[in-house]
Design a protein around this motif. Structure first.
Motif, mmCIF file in Angstrom:
data_model
loop_
_atom_site.group_PDB
_atom_site.id
_atom_site.type_symbol
_atom_site.label_atom_id
_atom_site.label_comp_id
_atom_site.label_asym_id
_atom_site.label_seq_id
_atom_site.Cartn_x
_atom_site.Cartn_y
_atom_site.Cartn_z
ATOM 1 N N VAL A 92 0.865 -1.178 0.000
ATOM 2 C CA VAL A 92 0.000 0.000 0.000
ATOM 3 C C VAL A 92 0.903 1.229 0.000
ATOM 4 N N ASP A 93 0.882 1.947 -1.101
ATOM 5 C CA ASP A 93 1.713 3.145 -1.251
ATOM 6 C C ASP A 93 0.971 4.074 -2.206
ATOM 7 N N GLY A 94 -0.038 4.741 -1.675
ATOM 8 C CA GLY A 94 -0.960 5.462 -2.550
ATOM 9 C C GLY A 94 -1.981 4.472 -3.087
ATOM 10 N N GLU A 95 -1.615 3.697 -4.078
ATOM 11 C CA GLU A 95 -2.474 2.627 -4.581
ATOM 12 C C GLU A 95 -2.261 1.355 -3.768
ATOM 13 N N ARG A 96 -3.211 0.426 -3.898
ATOM 14 C CA ARG A 96 -3.101 -0.877 -3.239
ATOM 15 C C ARG A 96 -2.795 -1.919 -4.299
ATOM 16 N N LEU A 97 -1.658 -2.585 -4.122
ATOM 17 C CA LEU A 97 -1.188 -3.555 -5.092
ATOM 18 C C LEU A 97 -1.295 -4.941 -4.476
ATOM 19 N N SER A 98 -2.068 -5.833 -5.099
ATOM 20 C CA SER A 98 -2.239 -7.175 -4.559
ATOM 21 C C SER A 98 -1.023 -8.033 -4.904
ATOM 22 N N PHE A 99 -0.939 -9.201 -4.272
ATOM 23 C CA PHE A 99 0.170 -10.114 -4.568
ATOM 24 C C PHE A 99 0.099 -10.590 -6.019
ATOM 25 N N ALA A 100 -1.107 -10.794 -6.531
ATOM 26 C CA ALA A 100 -1.252 -11.206 -7.929
ATOM 27 C C ALA A 100 -0.807 -10.088 -8.867
ATOM 28 N N GLN A 101 -1.173 -8.853 -8.548
ATOM 29 C CA GLN A 101 -0.754 -7.713 -9.377
ATOM 30 C C GLN A 101 0.752 -7.497 -9.281
ATOM 31 N N LEU A 102 1.320 -7.724 -8.107
ATOM 32 C CA LEU A 102 2.769 -7.596 -7.951
ATOM 33 C C LEU A 102 3.482 -8.565 -8.884
ATOM 34 N N GLU A 103 3.014 -9.799 -8.943
ATOM 35 C CA GLU A 103 3.628 -10.778 -9.832
ATOM 36 C C GLU A 103 3.589 -10.308 -11.278
ATOM 37 N N GLN A 104 2.468 -9.761 -11.715
ATOM 38 C CA GLN A 104 2.343 -9.301 -13.093
ATOM 39 C C GLN A 104 3.276 -8.129 -13.386
ATOM 40 N N ARG A 105 3.391 -7.220 -12.431
ATOM 41 C CA ARG A 105 4.279 -6.070 -12.653
ATOM 42 C C ARG A 105 5.746 -6.499 -12.670
ATOM 43 N N VAL A 106 6.081 -7.467 -11.850
ATOM 44 C CA VAL A 106 7.454 -7.964 -11.841
ATOM 45 C C VAL A 106 7.758 -8.692 -13.149
ATOM 46 N N LEU A 107 6.831 -9.491 -13.617
ATOM 47 C CA LEU A 107 7.009 -10.162 -14.909
ATOM 48 C C LEU A 107 7.222 -9.141 -16.025
ATOM 49 N N GLN A 108 6.392 -8.097 -16.025
ATOM 50 C CA GLN A 108 6.488 -7.066 -17.054
ATOM 51 C C GLN A 108 7.852 -6.368 -16.992
ATOM 52 N N GLY A 109 8.283 -6.003 -15.779
ATOM 53 C CA GLY A 109 9.563 -5.322 -15.630
ATOM 54 C C GLY A 109 10.728 -6.213 -16.014
ATOM 55 N N ALA A 110 10.653 -7.495 -15.630
ATOM 56 C CA ALA A 110 11.722 -8.430 -15.977
ATOM 57 C C ALA A 110 11.805 -8.610 -17.486
ATOM 58 N N ALA A 111 10.637 -8.719 -18.143
ATOM 59 C CA ALA A 111 10.623 -8.861 -19.603
ATOM 60 C C ALA A 111 11.285 -7.666 -20.271
ATOM 61 N N ALA A 112 10.980 -6.465 -19.804
ATOM 62 C CA ALA A 112 11.570 -5.255 -20.391
ATOM 63 C C ALA A 112 13.084 -5.247 -20.209
#
Length: 517
Positions: free
Chosen positions: A24-44
Protein backbone atom coordinates in the motif's frame (compact mmCIF):
# COMPACT_ATOMS: atom_id res chain seq x y z
CA UNK A 1 6.99 -25.15 -4.76
CA UNK A 2 10.10 -24.69 -2.65
CA UNK A 3 10.93 -21.02 -2.15
CA UNK A 4 14.69 -20.53 -2.40
CA UNK A 5 14.87 -17.32 -4.44
CA UNK A 6 13.18 -13.93 -4.42
CA UNK A 7 11.59 -14.52 -7.86
CA UNK A 8 10.07 -17.78 -6.62
CA UNK A 9 8.82 -15.93 -3.54
CA UNK A 10 6.90 -13.60 -5.88
CA UNK A 11 5.30 -16.53 -7.72
CA UNK A 12 4.54 -18.38 -4.49
CA UNK A 13 2.99 -15.33 -2.82
CA UNK A 14 0.73 -14.68 -5.83
CA UNK A 15 -0.49 -18.29 -5.70
CA UNK A 16 -1.04 -18.32 -1.92
CA UNK A 17 -2.30 -14.82 -1.21
CA UNK A 18 -3.77 -13.74 -4.57
CA UNK A 19 -5.88 -10.61 -4.20
CA UNK A 20 -4.73 -9.79 -0.68
CA UNK A 21 -2.84 -6.47 -0.52
CA UNK A 22 0.91 -6.84 -0.91
CA UNK A 23 1.90 -3.15 -0.94
CA UNK A 24 0.00 0.00 0.00
CA UNK A 25 1.71 3.15 -1.25
CA UNK A 26 -0.96 5.46 -2.55
CA UNK A 27 -2.47 2.63 -4.58
CA UNK A 28 -3.10 -0.88 -3.24
CA UNK A 29 -1.19 -3.55 -5.09
CA UNK A 30 -2.24 -7.17 -4.56
CA UNK A 31 0.17 -10.11 -4.57
CA UNK A 32 -1.25 -11.21 -7.93
CA UNK A 33 -0.75 -7.71 -9.38
CA UNK A 34 2.77 -7.60 -7.95
CA UNK A 35 3.63 -10.78 -9.83
CA UNK A 36 2.34 -9.30 -13.09
CA UNK A 37 4.28 -6.07 -12.65
CA UNK A 38 7.45 -7.96 -11.84
CA UNK A 39 7.01 -10.16 -14.91
CA UNK A 40 6.49 -7.07 -17.05
CA UNK A 41 9.56 -5.32 -15.63
CA UNK A 42 11.72 -8.43 -15.98
CA UNK A 43 10.62 -8.86 -19.60
CA UNK A 44 11.57 -5.26 -20.39
CA UNK A 45 14.99 -5.66 -18.77
CA UNK A 46 15.70 -8.90 -20.61
CA UNK A 47 14.60 -7.39 -23.92
CA UNK A 48 16.85 -4.39 -23.37
CA UNK A 49 19.85 -6.71 -23.00
CA UNK A 50 20.22 -7.36 -19.28
CA UNK A 51 22.08 -10.62 -18.73
CA UNK A 52 22.21 -12.89 -15.67
CA UNK A 53 24.77 -11.52 -13.23
CA UNK A 54 24.62 -7.95 -14.58
CA UNK A 55 24.42 -5.30 -11.88
CA UNK A 56 21.61 -2.75 -11.63
CA UNK A 57 21.82 -0.04 -8.97
CA UNK A 58 18.84 1.43 -7.15
CA UNK A 59 19.34 4.90 -5.67
CA UNK A 60 15.91 5.92 -4.44
CA UNK A 61 13.73 6.23 -1.33
CA UNK A 62 11.22 3.63 -0.17
CA UNK A 63 8.31 3.14 -2.57
CA UNK A 64 6.23 0.45 -4.24
CA UNK A 65 8.22 1.08 -7.43
CA UNK A 66 11.47 0.32 -5.56
CA UNK A 67 10.12 -3.13 -4.63
CA UNK A 68 8.79 -3.86 -8.11
CA UNK A 69 12.02 -2.73 -9.78
CA UNK A 70 14.22 -4.73 -7.40
CA UNK A 71 12.24 -7.92 -7.96
CA UNK A 72 12.16 -7.28 -11.72
CA UNK A 73 15.95 -7.05 -11.86
CA UNK A 74 16.36 -10.20 -9.77
CA UNK A 75 13.72 -12.04 -11.82
CA UNK A 76 15.70 -11.24 -14.98
CA UNK A 77 18.76 -12.80 -13.30
CA UNK A 78 20.35 -9.47 -12.44
CA UNK A 79 22.03 -8.43 -9.22
CA UNK A 80 20.67 -5.41 -7.36
CA UNK A 81 23.12 -2.86 -5.93
CA UNK A 82 21.42 -0.79 -3.25
CA UNK A 83 22.59 2.78 -2.73
CA UNK A 84 22.06 5.00 0.30
CA UNK A 85 19.81 7.97 -0.52
CA UNK A 86 22.10 10.21 1.52
CA UNK A 87 25.14 9.62 -0.68
CA UNK A 88 26.73 12.48 -2.56
CA UNK A 89 27.95 12.28 -6.14
CA UNK A 90 31.50 11.06 -5.57
CA UNK A 91 30.29 8.45 -3.09
CA UNK A 92 27.74 7.17 -5.61
CA UNK A 93 30.34 7.24 -8.38
CA UNK A 94 32.59 4.88 -6.42
CA UNK A 95 29.84 2.27 -6.01
CA UNK A 96 28.62 2.51 -9.59
CA UNK A 97 32.15 2.21 -10.94
CA UNK A 98 33.19 -0.56 -8.52
CA UNK A 99 30.22 -2.78 -9.45
CA UNK A 100 30.25 -1.75 -13.13
CA UNK A 101 26.50 -1.22 -12.88
CA UNK A 102 24.93 -1.08 -16.35
CA UNK A 103 21.66 0.56 -15.26
CA UNK A 104 20.83 3.04 -12.52
CA UNK A 105 17.25 3.27 -11.21
CA UNK A 106 16.76 6.51 -9.31
CA UNK A 107 14.25 9.32 -8.80
CA UNK A 108 13.75 12.71 -10.40
CA UNK A 109 12.88 14.35 -7.09
CA UNK A 110 13.36 13.41 -3.46
CA UNK A 111 13.42 16.14 -0.83
CA UNK A 112 14.21 18.62 -3.59
CA UNK A 113 17.14 16.57 -4.92
CA UNK A 114 17.42 15.13 -8.42
CA UNK A 115 20.08 12.46 -8.01
CA UNK A 116 20.95 12.60 -11.68
CA UNK A 117 22.38 16.08 -11.19
CA UNK A 118 24.78 14.75 -8.53
CA UNK A 119 26.40 12.57 -11.19
CA UNK A 120 26.84 15.30 -13.79
CA UNK A 121 30.44 15.59 -14.96
CA UNK A 122 31.54 12.38 -13.21
CA UNK A 123 33.23 9.60 -15.16
CA UNK A 124 30.92 6.56 -15.23
CA UNK A 125 32.18 4.42 -18.13
CA UNK A 126 30.07 1.35 -17.36
CA UNK A 127 26.72 3.06 -16.83
CA UNK A 128 24.58 2.66 -19.95
CA UNK A 129 21.16 3.86 -18.83
CA UNK A 130 19.49 5.88 -16.09
CA UNK A 131 15.76 5.48 -15.41
CA UNK A 132 13.65 7.32 -12.84
CA UNK A 133 11.28 5.20 -10.78
CA UNK A 134 8.98 8.18 -10.27
CA UNK A 135 8.67 9.07 -13.95
CA UNK A 136 10.13 6.59 -16.44
CA UNK A 137 9.95 3.09 -14.96
CA UNK A 138 6.29 2.39 -15.79
CA UNK A 139 6.71 3.33 -19.44
CA UNK A 140 9.92 1.31 -19.65
CA UNK A 141 8.32 -1.76 -18.05
CA UNK A 142 5.40 -1.52 -20.46
CA UNK A 143 7.79 -2.24 -23.35
CA UNK A 144 8.26 -5.79 -22.05
CA UNK A 145 6.42 -8.17 -24.39
CA UNK A 146 7.54 -11.74 -23.76
CA UNK A 147 6.14 -12.54 -20.34
CA UNK A 148 6.70 -16.27 -20.81
CA UNK A 149 10.41 -15.67 -21.35
CA UNK A 150 10.39 -13.58 -18.20
CA UNK A 151 8.73 -16.37 -16.22
CA UNK A 152 11.29 -18.84 -17.57
CA UNK A 153 14.05 -16.50 -16.42
CA UNK A 154 12.45 -16.20 -12.95
CA UNK A 155 12.39 -19.98 -12.55
CA UNK A 156 15.97 -20.29 -13.80
CA UNK A 157 17.39 -18.20 -10.94
CA UNK A 158 19.08 -20.49 -8.42
CA UNK A 159 19.32 -20.17 -4.67
CA UNK A 160 23.10 -19.88 -4.78
CA UNK A 161 23.00 -17.07 -7.37
CA UNK A 162 23.85 -13.57 -6.11
CA UNK A 163 20.75 -11.53 -5.32
CA UNK A 164 22.25 -8.24 -4.24
CA UNK A 165 25.29 -6.23 -3.26
CA UNK A 166 24.99 -4.01 -0.21
CA UNK A 167 27.90 -1.73 0.60
CA UNK A 168 29.50 -1.41 3.98
CA UNK A 169 32.53 0.65 4.92
CA UNK A 170 35.44 -0.35 7.11
CA UNK A 171 38.97 0.34 8.21
CA UNK A 172 40.26 0.82 4.67
CA UNK A 173 38.17 3.94 4.14
CA UNK A 174 36.58 2.57 0.97
CA UNK A 175 33.17 0.85 1.01
CA UNK A 176 33.11 -2.88 0.29
CA UNK A 177 30.27 -4.59 -1.55
CA UNK A 178 28.78 -7.52 0.37
CA UNK A 179 27.42 -10.16 -2.01
CA UNK A 180 24.46 -12.18 -0.73
CA UNK A 181 22.73 -15.09 -2.42
CA UNK A 182 19.01 -15.63 -2.87
CA UNK A 183 18.63 -18.70 -0.66
CA UNK A 184 20.44 -17.26 2.34
CA UNK A 185 18.32 -14.11 2.25
CA UNK A 186 15.09 -16.10 2.03
CA UNK A 187 16.13 -18.45 4.85
CA UNK A 188 17.40 -15.69 7.15
CA UNK A 189 14.28 -13.58 6.89
CA UNK A 190 11.93 -16.49 7.13
CA UNK A 191 13.60 -16.96 10.53
CA UNK A 192 13.19 -13.25 11.28
CA UNK A 193 9.51 -13.34 10.36
CA UNK A 194 8.94 -16.46 12.45
CA UNK A 195 10.54 -14.82 15.51
CA UNK A 196 8.35 -11.74 15.03
CA UNK A 197 5.26 -13.86 14.42
CA UNK A 198 4.73 -12.07 11.12
CA UNK A 199 1.89 -13.51 9.08
CA UNK A 200 -0.95 -13.04 6.64
CA UNK A 201 -3.08 -10.07 7.63
CA UNK A 202 -0.28 -8.16 9.36
CA UNK A 203 0.13 -4.56 8.23
CA UNK A 204 3.79 -3.55 8.33
CA UNK A 205 4.86 0.09 8.23
CA UNK A 206 8.41 0.19 6.81
CA UNK A 207 10.25 3.34 7.81
CA UNK A 208 13.68 1.71 7.63
CA UNK A 209 15.30 2.50 4.26
CA UNK A 210 15.22 -0.15 1.56
CA UNK A 211 18.92 0.33 0.77
CA UNK A 212 19.58 -1.28 4.17
CA UNK A 213 18.85 -4.87 5.19
CA UNK A 214 16.51 -3.66 7.95
CA UNK A 215 14.07 -2.09 5.47
CA UNK A 216 14.67 -4.40 2.51
CA UNK A 217 14.94 -7.93 3.88
CA UNK A 218 13.53 -7.55 7.39
CA UNK A 219 10.98 -5.29 5.72
CA UNK A 220 9.24 -5.96 2.44
CA UNK A 221 10.94 -9.33 1.77
CA UNK A 222 9.62 -10.68 5.10
CA UNK A 223 6.16 -9.41 4.10
CA UNK A 224 6.40 -11.15 0.73
CA UNK A 225 7.41 -14.43 2.36
CA UNK A 226 4.58 -14.39 4.90
CA UNK A 227 1.71 -12.63 3.12
CA UNK A 228 1.82 -9.44 5.20
CA UNK A 229 1.06 -6.03 3.70
CA UNK A 230 3.99 -3.63 3.29
CA UNK A 231 3.47 0.11 3.79
CA UNK A 232 6.62 1.86 2.50
CA UNK A 233 7.40 5.28 3.97
CA UNK A 234 9.97 7.42 2.15
CA UNK A 235 10.88 9.65 5.11
CA UNK A 236 10.15 9.33 8.80
CA UNK A 237 7.50 11.79 9.95
CA UNK A 238 6.05 11.11 13.43
CA UNK A 239 2.75 12.82 12.58
CA UNK A 240 2.33 10.86 9.36
CA UNK A 241 3.32 7.63 11.15
CA UNK A 242 0.56 8.13 13.72
CA UNK A 243 -1.96 8.92 10.98
CA UNK A 244 -1.10 5.73 9.09
CA UNK A 245 -1.14 3.59 12.21
CA UNK A 246 -4.62 4.84 13.12
CA UNK A 247 -6.05 4.79 9.58
CA UNK A 248 -4.68 1.41 8.53
CA UNK A 249 -4.42 -0.42 11.85
CA UNK A 250 -0.67 -0.99 11.46
CA UNK A 251 0.42 -4.05 13.46
CA UNK A 252 4.21 -4.16 12.91
CA UNK A 253 6.65 -1.24 13.24
CA UNK A 254 10.40 -1.99 13.39
CA UNK A 255 13.05 0.72 13.57
CA UNK A 256 16.15 1.94 15.42
CA UNK A 257 15.71 3.33 18.95
CA UNK A 258 15.74 6.94 17.70
CA UNK A 259 12.42 6.39 15.89
CA UNK A 260 10.67 5.25 19.05
CA UNK A 261 12.22 8.09 21.05
CA UNK A 262 10.69 10.53 18.57
CA UNK A 263 7.36 8.70 18.73
CA UNK A 264 7.41 9.00 22.52
CA UNK A 265 8.06 12.74 22.26
CA UNK A 266 5.15 13.07 19.83
CA UNK A 267 2.91 10.98 22.06
CA UNK A 268 3.75 13.19 25.05
CA UNK A 269 2.41 16.19 23.11
CA UNK A 270 -0.67 14.55 21.59
CA UNK A 271 -1.54 11.73 24.00
CA UNK A 272 -1.87 9.33 21.07
CA UNK A 273 -0.97 5.67 21.66
CA UNK A 274 -0.08 3.03 19.08
CA UNK A 275 -2.17 0.24 20.54
CA UNK A 276 -2.81 -1.50 17.20
CA UNK A 277 0.90 -2.37 17.02
CA UNK A 278 1.40 -5.99 17.96
CA UNK A 279 5.16 -6.04 17.64
CA UNK A 280 8.05 -3.61 17.32
CA UNK A 281 11.58 -4.73 16.51
CA UNK A 282 14.47 -2.45 17.34
CA UNK A 283 18.22 -2.68 17.17
CA UNK A 284 21.15 -1.02 15.38
CA UNK A 285 22.14 0.52 18.73
CA UNK A 286 21.94 -0.23 22.43
CA UNK A 287 18.42 -0.13 23.87
CA UNK A 288 17.79 1.31 27.31
CA UNK A 289 15.40 -0.67 29.57
CA UNK A 290 13.47 2.55 30.16
CA UNK A 291 12.87 2.87 26.41
CA UNK A 292 11.42 -0.64 26.17
CA UNK A 293 9.19 0.02 29.18
CA UNK A 294 7.96 3.32 27.74
CA UNK A 295 7.30 1.77 24.32
CA UNK A 296 4.98 -0.68 26.06
CA UNK A 297 3.41 1.57 28.70
CA UNK A 298 3.17 4.91 26.87
CA UNK A 299 2.87 3.84 23.23
CA UNK A 300 0.84 0.70 23.93
CA UNK A 301 3.12 -1.59 21.89
CA UNK A 302 2.48 -5.13 23.11
CA UNK A 303 5.71 -6.89 22.12
CA UNK A 304 9.20 -5.44 21.68
CA UNK A 305 12.01 -7.50 20.18
CA UNK A 306 15.69 -6.82 19.53
CA UNK A 307 18.06 -8.46 17.08
CA UNK A 308 21.72 -8.47 16.05
CA UNK A 309 23.19 -8.83 12.61
CA UNK A 310 25.59 -7.26 10.17
CA UNK A 311 25.59 -6.88 6.42
CA UNK A 312 28.17 -9.66 6.10
CA UNK A 313 25.77 -12.06 7.89
CA UNK A 314 22.77 -11.35 5.65
CA UNK A 315 21.62 -8.95 8.36
CA UNK A 316 20.70 -11.73 10.82
CA UNK A 317 22.58 -13.52 13.59
CA UNK A 318 20.45 -13.49 16.76
CA UNK A 319 16.99 -12.36 17.86
CA UNK A 320 15.03 -12.25 21.10
CA UNK A 321 11.81 -14.20 21.50
CA UNK A 322 8.19 -13.29 22.17
CA UNK A 323 7.70 -13.18 25.92
CA UNK A 324 11.27 -12.19 26.79
CA UNK A 325 11.30 -9.69 29.64
CA UNK A 326 12.31 -6.04 29.49
CA UNK A 327 15.79 -6.63 30.94
CA UNK A 328 16.52 -9.43 28.51
CA UNK A 329 15.36 -7.34 25.54
CA UNK A 330 17.38 -4.32 26.67
CA UNK A 331 20.53 -6.19 27.68
CA UNK A 332 20.77 -8.89 25.03
CA UNK A 333 20.10 -9.34 21.35
CA UNK A 334 18.69 -12.83 21.59
CA UNK A 335 19.69 -16.35 20.65
CA UNK A 336 21.25 -17.47 17.35
CA UNK A 337 18.70 -18.17 14.64
CA UNK A 338 18.33 -21.80 13.48
CA UNK A 339 21.19 -23.00 11.29
CA UNK A 340 23.66 -20.43 12.60
CA UNK A 341 26.57 -20.99 14.99
CA UNK A 342 27.87 -18.17 17.17
CA UNK A 343 30.80 -18.19 19.57
CA UNK A 344 32.78 -15.62 21.51
CA UNK A 345 36.53 -16.22 21.33
CA UNK A 346 39.73 -14.95 22.89
CA UNK A 347 42.73 -13.55 20.98
CA UNK A 348 43.83 -17.07 20.05
CA UNK A 349 40.43 -17.94 18.62
CA UNK A 350 39.50 -20.20 21.53
CA UNK A 351 35.90 -20.06 22.84
CA UNK A 352 35.45 -18.26 26.16
CA UNK A 353 33.10 -19.34 28.94
CA UNK A 354 29.60 -17.93 29.39
CA UNK A 355 29.76 -14.51 30.99
CA UNK A 356 33.23 -13.76 29.60
CA UNK A 357 33.74 -11.36 26.72
CA UNK A 358 35.32 -12.25 23.41
CA UNK A 359 35.13 -11.44 19.72
CA UNK A 360 31.88 -12.67 18.17
CA UNK A 361 32.38 -15.21 15.38
CA UNK A 362 29.51 -16.42 13.20
CA UNK A 363 29.21 -19.42 10.89
CA UNK A 364 26.28 -20.70 8.86
CA UNK A 365 24.12 -20.26 5.80
CA UNK A 366 23.82 -16.52 6.52
CA UNK A 367 27.50 -15.65 6.03
CA UNK A 368 28.10 -13.61 2.88
CA UNK A 369 29.35 -15.10 -0.35
CA UNK A 370 32.16 -12.53 -0.06
CA UNK A 371 33.07 -8.94 -0.78
CA UNK A 372 32.54 -8.13 -4.44
CA UNK A 373 35.75 -8.83 -6.39
CA UNK A 374 37.85 -8.44 -3.24
CA UNK A 375 39.24 -11.88 -2.25
CA UNK A 376 41.83 -10.44 0.14
CA UNK A 377 39.24 -8.56 2.20
CA UNK A 378 36.96 -11.61 2.10
CA UNK A 379 39.74 -13.87 3.41
CA UNK A 380 40.42 -11.38 6.19
CA UNK A 381 36.77 -11.39 7.26
CA UNK A 382 35.90 -15.09 6.80
CA UNK A 383 38.44 -17.71 7.79
CA UNK A 384 39.15 -21.04 6.11
CA UNK A 385 36.66 -22.81 8.39
CA UNK A 386 33.84 -20.48 7.39
CA UNK A 387 33.78 -18.36 10.54
CA UNK A 388 32.93 -14.68 10.00
CA UNK A 389 35.05 -12.57 12.36
CA UNK A 390 32.60 -9.77 13.16
CA UNK A 391 34.92 -7.42 15.01
CA UNK A 392 32.22 -7.07 17.67
CA UNK A 393 32.80 -7.98 21.31
CA UNK A 394 30.19 -9.86 23.27
CA UNK A 395 29.35 -12.60 25.72
CA UNK A 396 26.71 -15.26 26.24
CA UNK A 397 24.69 -15.59 29.41
CA UNK A 398 23.88 -18.93 31.02
CA UNK A 399 20.70 -19.22 28.92
CA UNK A 400 22.50 -18.76 25.60
CA UNK A 401 21.48 -15.16 24.97
CA UNK A 402 24.12 -12.97 23.31
CA UNK A 403 25.04 -9.53 24.56
CA UNK A 404 27.10 -7.22 22.35
CA UNK A 405 29.28 -5.11 24.61
CA UNK A 406 31.81 -3.34 22.40
CA UNK A 407 33.39 -3.19 18.97
CA UNK A 408 36.89 -4.05 17.90
CA UNK A 409 36.25 -2.22 14.67
CA UNK A 410 36.61 1.53 14.68
CA UNK A 411 32.90 2.18 14.13
CA UNK A 412 30.05 4.06 15.76
CA UNK A 413 26.31 4.10 15.10
CA UNK A 414 24.38 7.34 14.69
CA UNK A 415 20.62 7.23 14.35
CA UNK A 416 20.79 3.58 13.27
CA UNK A 417 23.45 4.14 10.57
CA UNK A 418 26.93 2.60 10.79
CA UNK A 419 29.66 5.22 10.55
CA UNK A 420 33.24 4.20 9.84
CA UNK A 421 35.83 6.79 10.91
CA UNK A 422 38.36 5.65 8.29
CA UNK A 423 35.95 6.52 5.48
CA UNK A 424 35.02 9.88 7.02
CA UNK A 425 38.69 10.67 7.62
CA UNK A 426 39.56 9.81 4.02
CA UNK A 427 36.96 12.22 2.68
CA UNK A 428 37.85 14.96 5.18
CA UNK A 429 41.50 14.67 4.19
CA UNK A 430 40.49 16.03 0.80
CA UNK A 431 39.71 19.42 2.35
CA UNK A 432 42.43 21.87 1.25
CA UNK A 433 42.94 23.26 4.77
CA UNK A 434 43.28 19.92 6.58
CA UNK A 435 46.65 18.30 7.18
CA UNK A 436 45.50 15.48 9.48
CA UNK A 437 42.20 14.35 10.93
CA UNK A 438 40.92 11.68 13.31
CA UNK A 439 37.25 10.89 13.92
CA UNK A 440 35.68 9.12 16.87
CA UNK A 441 32.15 8.40 18.04
CA UNK A 442 30.90 10.04 21.21
CA UNK A 443 27.67 9.31 23.15
CA UNK A 444 24.56 11.32 22.36
CA UNK A 445 21.18 10.98 24.07
CA UNK A 446 19.08 11.40 20.91
CA UNK A 447 21.23 9.77 18.21
CA UNK A 448 22.97 7.12 20.30
CA UNK A 449 26.37 8.29 19.10
CA UNK A 450 27.63 11.20 17.02
CA UNK A 451 30.89 11.84 15.21
CA UNK A 452 33.58 14.14 16.54
CA UNK A 453 36.45 15.22 14.28
CA UNK A 454 39.86 16.29 15.60
CA UNK A 455 41.57 18.38 12.96
CA UNK A 456 45.14 19.52 12.43
CA UNK A 457 45.19 22.36 9.90
CA UNK A 458 47.85 22.82 7.24
CA UNK A 459 50.50 25.39 8.03
CA UNK A 460 49.11 28.85 7.37
CA UNK A 461 45.59 27.56 6.62
CA UNK A 462 42.47 29.01 8.20
CA UNK A 463 39.16 27.21 8.75
CA UNK A 464 36.45 27.02 11.37
CA UNK A 465 33.97 24.35 12.42
CA UNK A 466 31.05 25.73 10.43
CA UNK A 467 33.06 26.02 7.22
CA UNK A 468 34.23 22.43 7.47
CA UNK A 469 30.77 21.22 8.48
CA UNK A 470 29.31 22.75 5.32
CA UNK A 471 32.08 21.23 3.21
CA UNK A 472 31.32 17.83 4.73
CA UNK A 473 27.63 18.19 3.90
CA UNK A 474 28.53 18.79 0.28
CA UNK A 475 30.89 15.82 0.06
CA UNK A 476 29.50 13.00 2.21
CA UNK A 477 26.18 11.53 3.29
CA UNK A 478 24.61 13.63 6.04
CA UNK A 479 24.70 10.91 8.68
CA UNK A 480 28.50 10.68 8.27
CA UNK A 481 29.04 14.41 8.88
CA UNK A 482 30.69 14.94 12.30
CA UNK A 483 28.53 16.95 14.67
CA UNK A 484 31.47 18.16 16.76
CA UNK A 485 34.83 19.58 15.70
CA UNK A 486 38.01 20.26 17.65
CA UNK A 487 41.10 21.91 16.16
CA UNK A 488 44.34 20.69 17.71
CA UNK A 489 48.04 21.22 17.00
CA UNK A 490 48.91 17.53 16.70
CA UNK A 491 47.19 14.17 16.92
CA UNK A 492 48.39 12.00 19.83
CA UNK A 493 50.26 8.98 18.44
CA UNK A 494 52.08 6.00 19.87
CA UNK A 495 55.73 5.15 18.97
CA UNK A 496 54.51 3.29 15.89
CA UNK A 497 52.71 6.39 14.66
CA UNK A 498 49.18 5.08 15.30
CA UNK A 499 46.67 7.66 16.50
CA UNK A 500 45.70 7.01 20.12
CA UNK A 501 41.99 7.65 19.88
CA UNK A 502 41.38 6.85 23.53
CA UNK A 503 43.25 10.06 24.34
CA UNK A 504 41.10 12.01 21.92
CA UNK A 505 37.97 10.65 23.59
CA UNK A 506 39.10 12.20 26.87
CA UNK A 507 39.36 15.70 25.37
CA UNK A 508 36.49 18.11 26.07
CA UNK A 509 33.97 18.79 23.31
CA UNK A 510 34.29 22.17 21.69
CA UNK A 511 33.27 23.90 18.50
CA UNK A 512 36.37 25.28 16.92
CA UNK A 513 38.35 26.09 20.08
CA UNK A 514 42.00 25.33 19.35
CA UNK A 515 43.70 23.01 21.80
CA UNK A 516 47.26 24.04 22.53
CA UNK A 517 49.95 21.41 23.07
Amino acid sequence: MSVSTLPRAVIDAAARFGDAPAIVDGERLSFAQLEQRVLQGAAALIETGLRPGDRVAIWAPNSAEWIVACLSVQSAGGVVVTMNTRLKGIEAQYILDKTRARILLTVGDFLGQDYRTLLEGLDLPHLERVLTLDGEWDAFAATGKDLEAARTAMLAVRGEDPADILFTSGTTGHPKGVVSGHAQSVQAFTCWADCAGLGEGDRYLIVNPFFHTFGYKAGWLACLLKGATAYPMATFDPVRVVELIEAEGITVLPGPPTIFQQMLASSAETGVTLSSIRVAVTGAASVAPSLVQRMQSELGIRNVLTAYGLTESSGMVTMTQMGDGVDRIAHSCGKPIPGVEVKCVDRLGEPVAAGREGEIWVRGFNVMAGYFEDPDATAEAVDADGWLHTGDIGCFDADGYLRVTDRMKDMFITGGFNCYPAEIERILSGHPAIAQVAVIGTPDERMGEIGKAFIVLRSGAEANAEEIRQWCRANMANYKVPRLFAFIDALPVNPAGKVQKFLLAAMPSDEGLRHVG
